[in-house]
Enzyme design. Structure first.
Site, PDB file in Angstrom:
ATOM      1  N   LEU A  43      -4.290   6.392  -0.169  1.00  0.00           N
ATOM      2  CA  LEU A  43      -4.771   5.263  -1.119  1.00  0.00           C
ATOM      3  C   LEU A  43      -4.150   3.984  -0.342  1.00  0.00           C
ATOM      4  CD1 LEU A  43      -4.818   5.591  -4.755  1.00  0.00           C
ATOM      5  CD2 LEU A  43      -6.904   5.215  -3.362  1.00  0.00           C
ATOM      6  N   ASP A  44      -4.766   3.057   0.050  1.00  0.00           N
ATOM      7  CA  ASP A  44      -4.458   1.743   0.689  1.00  0.00           C
ATOM      8  C   ASP A  44      -3.237   1.108  -0.311  1.00  0.00           C
ATOM      9  OD1 ASP A  44      -6.016   2.066   3.100  1.00  0.00           O
ATOM     10  OD2 ASP A  44      -7.608   1.108   2.445  1.00  0.00           O
TER      11      ASP A  44
END
Length: 300
Positions: A43-44
């Site tokens: 996940l960014d």
């Protein structure tokens, strides 16, 4: 009887904004006092939501979760394109108020339809994808122009929840169900390109990975107060795949990596012994019911 897998399993974290997935791994390593921690599906930093981590032997299981379907809620902003396809990048093009005024709800809806189903998607240049051994985002930071080839992905749901207008932009809240490897940032970019006004992502929350949802997720603060796995390895295998009940003898054979007689099964199954212990993931290959992952090898 002591269980050699007592400390193994999955931890489902509700990742906070601002942390990288690796930051979360480091935090969990300290919380559980173990180096054997990994995660499934990056996940960014900007994104929040479901991040699945494996502990101890649970790290070996993560490879069999990579292909899981994922679900997201997101906000796409039409009116500007950025270098990273999200709000953290520099703006490279901007649409005029007149251009945005011409983007009707019908045009938005029709454009979204173009990205449902099986499509070819070009991943974001600022991504963890490796090009000749180096991450794409590293190459971008070093000034290289990176063009990653399009790849097949499946968007099984792409629904508009709400459209909000401003003179300088249009914000669209969406829900997306997609195959592994899909970039929601790329969906935002491509929707903006389709409508001719540019687009990027301003918010992203992952709501589900495979069978695991936000209902299973725990904050890092709660885990620090009470370190515990969200699911044991037994529970994780049974939740992720159909269960195949096996006898003690069959369980012993699977634990040693032996194959069983095929039973006409389709796809991967979790082989579970009479005591409810997950022994292995199995799949029929020709005339064999073979193991593809042994949770409880005979050597444990």
């Amino acid at each position: 009887m002591n269980d050699a897998l007592a400390d193994s399993g999955l931890v489902i974290v509700d990742k906070p904004q601002g942390m990288t997935s690796h930051d979360v791994v480091s935090k969990i390593r300290r919380t559980f006092s173990t180096k054997k921690v990994g995660h499934a599906g990056t996940l960014d930093p900007m994104a929040t939501g479901v991040l699945v981590l494996g502990l101890e032997r649970g790290t070996k299981f993560l490879a069999h979760m990579v292909a899981s379907t994922k679900s997201y809620t997101a906000t796409i902003r039409l009116g500007a394109a950025t270098t990273t396809d999200d709000r953290e990048g520099e703006t490279i093009t901007s649409a005029s108020p007149d251009q945005l005024a011409g983007i009707t709800e019908t045009k938005i809806s029709d454009a979204v339809k173009q990205f449902r189903g099986s499509i070819m998607q070009r991943p974001a240049a600022v991504s963890a994808i490796k090009i000749d051994g180096k991450r794409a985002h590293q190459r971008v930071r070093e000034g290289e122009k990176v063009e990653i080839p399009a790849r097949p992905v499946t968007i099984s749901r792409y629904d508009i929840l709400e459209i909000r207008r401003d003179a300088a932009f249009i914000d669209i809240d969406v829900e997306v169900d997609c195959s592994s490897g899909t970039y929601i940032r790329s969906l935002a970019r491509d929707l903006g390109e389709e409508l001719g006004v540019g687009g990027h992502l301003t918010a992203l929350r992952r709501t589900q990975v495979g069978p695991f949802t936000l209902d299973n997720a725990v904050t890092l603060e709660k885990l620090e107060e009470n370190p515990h796995v969200s699911l044991t390895l037994d529970q994780a295998l049974a939740a992720s795949y159909p269960v195949l009940s096996v006898s003690e003898k069959e369980a012993s054979d699977l634990a040693m990596g032996k194959w069983l007689t095929p039973r006409g099964l389709k796809g991967i199954h979790a082989a579970v012994d009479p005591h409810g212990r997950a022994i292995a993931l199995v799949k029929e290959q020709g005339k064999r019911l073979a193991t593809i992952f042994v949770a409880r090898p005979s050597t444990l």
